[in-house]
Write an enzyme that holds these catalytic residues in place. Structure first.
Site, PDB file in Angstrom:
ATOM      1  N   THR A  16       0.829  -1.215   0.000  1.00 19.98           N
ATOM      2  CA  THR A  16       0.000   0.000   0.000  1.00 19.98           C
ATOM      3  C   THR A  16       0.868   1.272   0.000  1.00 19.98           C
ATOM      4  OG1 THR A  16      -1.659  -1.192   1.256  1.00 19.98           O
ATOM      5  CG2 THR A  16      -1.839   1.205   1.258  1.00 19.98           C
ATOM      6  N   LYS A 108       6.625   1.560  12.522  1.00 17.95           N
ATOM      7  CA  LYS A 108       6.634   1.916  13.955  1.00 17.95           C
ATOM      8  C   LYS A 108       6.863   0.707  14.848  1.00 17.95           C
ATOM      9  CE  LYS A 108       2.413   1.448  12.167  1.00 17.95           C
ATOM     10  NZ  LYS A 108       1.702   1.974  11.031  1.00 17.95           N
ATOM     11  N   VAL A 135       4.630   7.698  12.553  1.00 19.16           N
ATOM     12  CA  VAL A 135       3.634   8.195  13.513  1.00 19.16           C
ATOM     13  C   VAL A 135       2.685   9.173  12.829  1.00 19.16           C
ATOM     14  CG1 VAL A 135       3.252   9.345  15.740  1.00 19.16           C
ATOM     15  CG2 VAL A 135       5.352   8.041  15.370  1.00 19.16           C
ATOM     16  N   GLY A 137       0.670   9.115  10.245  1.00 19.82           N
ATOM     17  CA  GLY A 137       0.512   9.184   8.781  1.00 19.82           C
ATOM     18  C   GLY A 137       1.028  10.471   8.182  1.00 19.82           C
ATOM     19  N   ILE A 139       0.655  13.601   9.070  1.00 18.97           N
ATOM     20  CA  ILE A 139       0.997  14.753   9.930  1.00 18.97           C
ATOM     21  C   ILE A 139       2.514  14.726  10.172  1.00 18.97           C
ATOM     22  CG2 ILE A 139       0.606  15.916  12.144  1.00 18.97           C
ATOM     23  CD1 ILE A 139      -1.939  14.244  12.496  1.00 18.97           C
ATOM     24  N   GLY A 190      -6.916   0.313   2.818  1.00 17.33           N
ATOM     25  CA  GLY A 190      -5.470   0.209   3.060  1.00 17.33           C
ATOM     26  C   GLY A 190      -5.019   0.786   4.388  1.00 17.33           C
ATOM     27  N   ASP A 204      -0.605  -0.816  17.894  1.00 20.77           N
ATOM     28  CA  ASP A 204      -0.060   0.119  16.903  1.00 20.77           C
ATOM     29  C   ASP A 204       0.042   1.534  17.513  1.00 20.77           C
ATOM     30  OD1 ASP A 204       0.511   0.933  13.977  1.00 20.77           O
ATOM     31  OD2 ASP A 204      -1.187   2.203  14.527  1.00 20.77           O
ATOM     32  N   LYS A 208       3.409   3.903  18.428  1.00 18.12           N
ATOM     33  CA  LYS A 208       3.556   5.314  18.022  1.00 18.12           C
ATOM     34  C   LYS A 208       3.797   6.213  19.233  1.00 18.12           C
ATOM     35  CE  LYS A 208       0.727   4.607  13.908  1.00 18.12           C
ATOM     36  NZ  LYS A 208      -0.658   4.525  13.430  1.00 18.12           N
ATOM     37  N   GLY A 306      -3.382   5.317   5.365  1.00 15.47           N
ATOM     38  CA  GLY A 306      -3.790   5.278   3.963  1.00 15.47           C
ATOM     39  C   GLY A 306      -2.612   5.601   3.053  1.00 15.47           C
TER      40      GLY A 306
HETATM   41  P1  NAP Z   1       1.524  -4.008   2.860  1.00 18.28           P
HETATM   42  O1  NAP Z   1       0.523  -3.405   1.955  1.00 18.28           O
HETATM   43  O2  NAP Z   1       1.198  -5.261   3.587  1.00 18.28           O
HETATM   44  O3  NAP Z   1       2.883  -4.205   2.025  1.00 18.28           O
HETATM   45  C1  NAP Z   1       3.974  -4.925   2.502  1.00 18.28           C
HETATM   46  C2  NAP Z   1       4.940  -5.165   1.364  1.00 18.28           C
HETATM   47  O4  NAP Z   1       6.100  -5.799   1.850  1.00 18.28           O
HETATM   48  C3  NAP Z   1       4.377  -6.071   0.249  1.00 18.28           C
HETATM   49  O5  NAP Z   1       4.794  -5.585  -0.987  1.00 18.28           O
HETATM   50  C4  NAP Z   1       5.019  -7.430   0.529  1.00 18.28           C
HETATM   51  O6  NAP Z   1       5.233  -8.188  -0.645  1.00 18.28           O
HETATM   52  C5  NAP Z   1       6.358  -6.993   1.099  1.00 18.28           C
HETATM   53  N1  NAP Z   1       6.933  -7.957   2.034  1.00 18.28           N
HETATM   54  C6  NAP Z   1       6.466  -8.291   3.256  1.00 18.28           C
HETATM   55  N2  NAP Z   1       7.284  -9.199   3.827  1.00 18.28           N
HETATM   56  C7  NAP Z   1       8.280  -9.417   2.964  1.00 18.28           C
HETATM   57  C8  NAP Z   1       9.427 -10.257   2.973  1.00 18.28           C
HETATM   58  N3  NAP Z   1       9.721 -11.040   4.020  1.00 18.28           N
HETATM   59  N4  NAP Z   1      10.253 -10.239   1.896  1.00 18.28           N
HETATM   60  C9  NAP Z   1       9.973  -9.438   0.834  1.00 18.28           C
HETATM   61  N5  NAP Z   1       8.911  -8.626   0.765  1.00 18.28           N
HETATM   62  C10 NAP Z   1       8.065  -8.616   1.817  1.00 18.28           C
HETATM   63  O7  NAP Z   1       1.952  -2.952   4.008  1.00 18.28           O
HETATM   64  P2  NAP Z   1       1.748  -1.369   4.009  1.00 18.28           P
HETATM   65  O8  NAP Z   1       0.365  -1.046   4.468  1.00 18.28           O
HETATM   66  O9  NAP Z   1       2.267  -0.772   2.769  1.00 18.28           O
HETATM   67  O10 NAP Z   1       2.698  -0.979   5.255  1.00 18.28           O
HETATM   68  C11 NAP Z   1       4.107  -0.965   5.110  1.00 18.28           C
HETATM   69  C12 NAP Z   1       4.714  -0.362   6.373  1.00 18.28           C
HETATM   70  O11 NAP Z   1       4.206   0.956   6.544  1.00 18.28           O
HETATM   71  C13 NAP Z   1       4.351  -1.099   7.668  1.00 18.28           C
HETATM   72  O12 NAP Z   1       5.435  -1.010   8.562  1.00 18.28           O
HETATM   73  C14 NAP Z   1       3.163  -0.312   8.201  1.00 18.28           C
HETATM   74  O13 NAP Z   1       3.033  -0.427   9.600  1.00 18.28           O
HETATM   75  C15 NAP Z   1       3.580   1.082   7.822  1.00 18.28           C
HETATM   76  N6  NAP Z   1       2.488   2.054   7.676  1.00 18.28           N
HETATM   77  C16 NAP Z   1       1.383   1.752   6.956  1.00 18.28           C
HETATM   78  C17 NAP Z   1       0.401   2.701   6.805  1.00 18.28           C
HETATM   79  C18 NAP Z   1      -0.862   2.418   6.036  1.00 18.28           C
HETATM   80  O14 NAP Z   1      -1.760   3.264   6.080  1.00 18.28           O
HETATM   81  N7  NAP Z   1      -0.970   1.307   5.324  1.00 18.28           N
HETATM   82  C19 NAP Z   1       0.557   3.973   7.379  1.00 18.28           C
HETATM   83  C20 NAP Z   1       1.729   4.264   8.088  1.00 18.28           C
HETATM   84  C21 NAP Z   1       2.687   3.296   8.233  1.00 18.28           C
HETATM   85  P3  NAP Z   1       3.998  -8.709  -1.572  1.00 18.28           P
HETATM   86  O15 NAP Z   1       3.421  -7.466  -2.173  1.00 18.28           O
HETATM   87  O16 NAP Z   1       4.606  -9.582  -2.585  1.00 18.28           O
HETATM   88  O17 NAP Z   1       3.061  -9.397  -0.620  1.00 18.28           O
HETATM   89  N1  HSE Z   2      -2.819   0.792  10.717  1.00 16.41           N
HETATM   90  C1  HSE Z   2      -2.350   2.092  10.998  1.00 16.41           C
HETATM   91  C2  HSE Z   2      -3.516   2.976  11.403  1.00 16.41           C
HETATM   92  C3  HSE Z   2      -1.687   2.654   9.775  1.00 16.41           C
HETATM   93  O1  HSE Z   2      -4.662   2.581  11.162  1.00 16.41           O
HETATM   94  O2  HSE Z   2      -3.295   4.042  11.967  1.00 16.41           O
HETATM   95  C4  HSE Z   2      -1.055   3.993  10.011  1.00 16.41           C
HETATM   96  O3  HSE Z   2       0.033   3.897  10.859  1.00 16.41           O
END
Ligand code: NAP
Ligand code: HSE
Length: 434
Positions: A16, A108, A135, A137, A139, A190, A204, A208, A306
């Site tokens: 995502t 985080k 932390v 998103g 902001i 997402g 989570d 943060k 997101g």
């Molecule tokens: P996601 O959609 O689950 O994407 C994870 C990615 O990492 C995928 O492309 C996956 O590959 C790859 N991956 C996971 N394990 C792997 C491994 N062992 N070897 C190689 N590739 C691997 O996660 P996301 O939502 O983008 O979040 C990513 C990070 O950002 C996390 O730490 C999350 O806490 C943080 N975050 C997310 C958000 C949010 O709103 N989503 C906001 C702030 C922070 P595949 O695509 O092939 O499965």
């Molecule tokens: N899953 C987290 C949330 C993503 O909903 O706040 C952003 O860190």
């Protein structure tokens, strides 16, 4: 500032967040070149499954399943760790720093559990580690704490740090819907972590608040030293009854410095007065309220999760990474202080909302009142709600100021009473006074 050099970025993960970063850097290439102060190239991305369909188009030649193809590639300057988790993410982060890369992360969970090790390694390697997206998103709260409010000491930082929970609570209240229904939408948008319990059970937000506590107080507080409760136990009725007290239920993360110097870190559903701006921050939005001794109170609001909001923060870090590569000092060290003294539950006080089910018969209220009196807990308001013909009723009450320790003991005693037929459910009434 344009060095003429092309900076190459490698991605660990292309889910995502990473796809958001890729999309915006591609779509705004020229403006990004001007604003970032250098040309960037999206060099390679490591994923688990190369054949997976992705919303952004990435040539297969730029995909790999071997993270070390990125880490060991000397032409890659910046590694974005956007894969999540703690085990592999830690291993790869340390390896990338040792290989001389600048690392950007939104993770985080790994920072909360291994921040001290990661920052020490970055210092040792003379490298840099940026983590704005970890932390709140979109902001830019890390920059606010580290740069904009550098003059301050913080007696209280609190806010809404989990977008998924805020989205669920907001829509439950507006639509009378159950949390399972809305969780499905949050997943589609997402917002939700790969391990959903991180969101729903408060971990989570705890990760943060640990990062904000580190930036504000210079020490790492593990989640085992926090009071953490998620939103699973919240019922629709709590949201409705909260209105009777002119409050709204929010999942609040906080780090408070008590007058005696002890720190108290917590995440729990809380009743916030509707007059508090934070109570009016809804949907996926996050809010962070900071009480600084110099500035007073500032409140920061924005999308907390997101693809696009988080990509915005990651791209800000990529900009800092470029500046660092072009010679600016890394903004990474916080004076590490000694182990903090954490407050005990008997040192932390407040007002509480309690909800439990009882047999609707003579003497029940007197029994309950005597249990509370034994812990020196004084009732402020009490409502009895009859909910069906089963001969049972809900007791909903608020208390005057008492301690976490006293409430814990009272709830244990209440749940052992034969006339009380449900575990007492506690919602703290958040005290934003400093
Ligand atoms: P996601 O959609 O689950 O994407 C994870 C990615 O990492 C995928 O492309 C996956 O590959 C790859 N991956 C996971 N394990 C792997 C491994 N062992 N070897 C190689 N590739 C691997 O996660 P996301 O939502 O983008 O979040 C990513 C990070 O950002 C996390 O730490 C999350 O806490 C943080 N975050 C997310 C958000 C949010 O709103 N989503 C906001 C702030 C922070 P595949 O695509 O092939 O499965
Ligand atoms: N899953 C987290 C949330 C993503 O909903 O706040 C952003 O860190």
């Amino acid at each position: 500032m344009d060095s003429g050099k092309i900076f190459r970025i490698g991605f660990l993960g292309m889910g995502t967040v990473a796809q958001g970063v890729w999309k915006h850097l591609q779509a705004n290439r020229e403006i990004m070149r001007q604003r970032l102060g250098g040309e960037i190239e999206l060099a390679k991305a490591c994923v688990r499954d190369i054949s997976k369909r992705r919303a952004v188009e990435i040539p297969e030649s730029k995909l790999t399943q071997d993270p070390y193809e990125i880490i060991n590639d000397p032409s890659i300057d910046i590694v974005c760790e956007l894969m999540g988790g703690t085990g592999k993410a830690l291993e790869l982060t340390l390896a990338a720093l040792r290989a001389g890369k600048v690392v950007v992360s939104a993770n985080k969970a790994v920072i909360c559990s291994h921040g001290a090790e990661i920052f020490a390694e970055a210092r040792k390697c003379g490298g840099a580690y940026f983590f704005e997206a970890s932390v709140a998103g979109g902001i830019p709260i890390i920059k606010v704490l580290r740069e904009g409010l550098i003059a301050n000491r913080f007696s209280l930082i609190y806010g809404i740090l989990n977008g998924t929970c805020n989205y669920i609570l907001t829509r439950m209240e507006r639509e009378n819907a159950t949390y399972e229904t809305i969780l499905k939408d949050a997943r589609r948008l997402g917002y939700v972590e790969a391990d959903e319990s991180l969101d729903i059970d408060g971990w989570d937000a705890a990760h943060k608040i640990a990062i904000l506590a580190y930036l504000a107080h210079g020490c790492w507080i593990g989640t085992d030293k926090m009071l953490v409760t998620g939103i699973r136990g919240i019922r629709l009725e709590d949201m409705i009854w909260a209105r009777d007290f002119n409050c709204r239920v929010k999942l609040i993360a906080a780090i408070r410095k008590l007058e005696n110097g002890a720190l108290f870190a917590s995440v729990y559903p809380a009743l916030l007065p509707l007059t508090d701006v934070v109570a009016n921050v809804n949907e996926v939005y996050n809010a962070v309220s900071l009480n600084g001794d110099v500035v007073g109170r500032t409140v920061h609001i924005g999308r907390g999760a997101g693809q696009d909001a988080t990509a915005s923060a990651v791209i800000a870090d990529i900009s800092d990474a470029l500046k660092y590569l072009l010679g600016a000092p890394a903004q990474m060290s916080v004076a590490d202080l000694a182990e903090p003294r954490m407050a005990t539950l008997d040192e932390v006080d407040g007002d509480f909302y309690l909800r439990f089910e009882v047999e609707d018969k003579a003497g029940v209220l007197a029994t309950i009142a005597s249990v509370l009196a034994k812990e020196d807990i004084s009732i402020k308001l009490l409502h009895q709600r009859k909910h069906d013909s089963s001969g049972k009723a809900w007791i909903v009450m608020t208390t005057h100021k008492t301690t976490e320790g006293a409430i814990k003991k009272a709830c244990q005693s209440l749940s052992s009473l034969p006339v009380v037929s449900s575990e007492p459910f506690v919602i703290r009434i958040f005290d934003s006074q400093v």
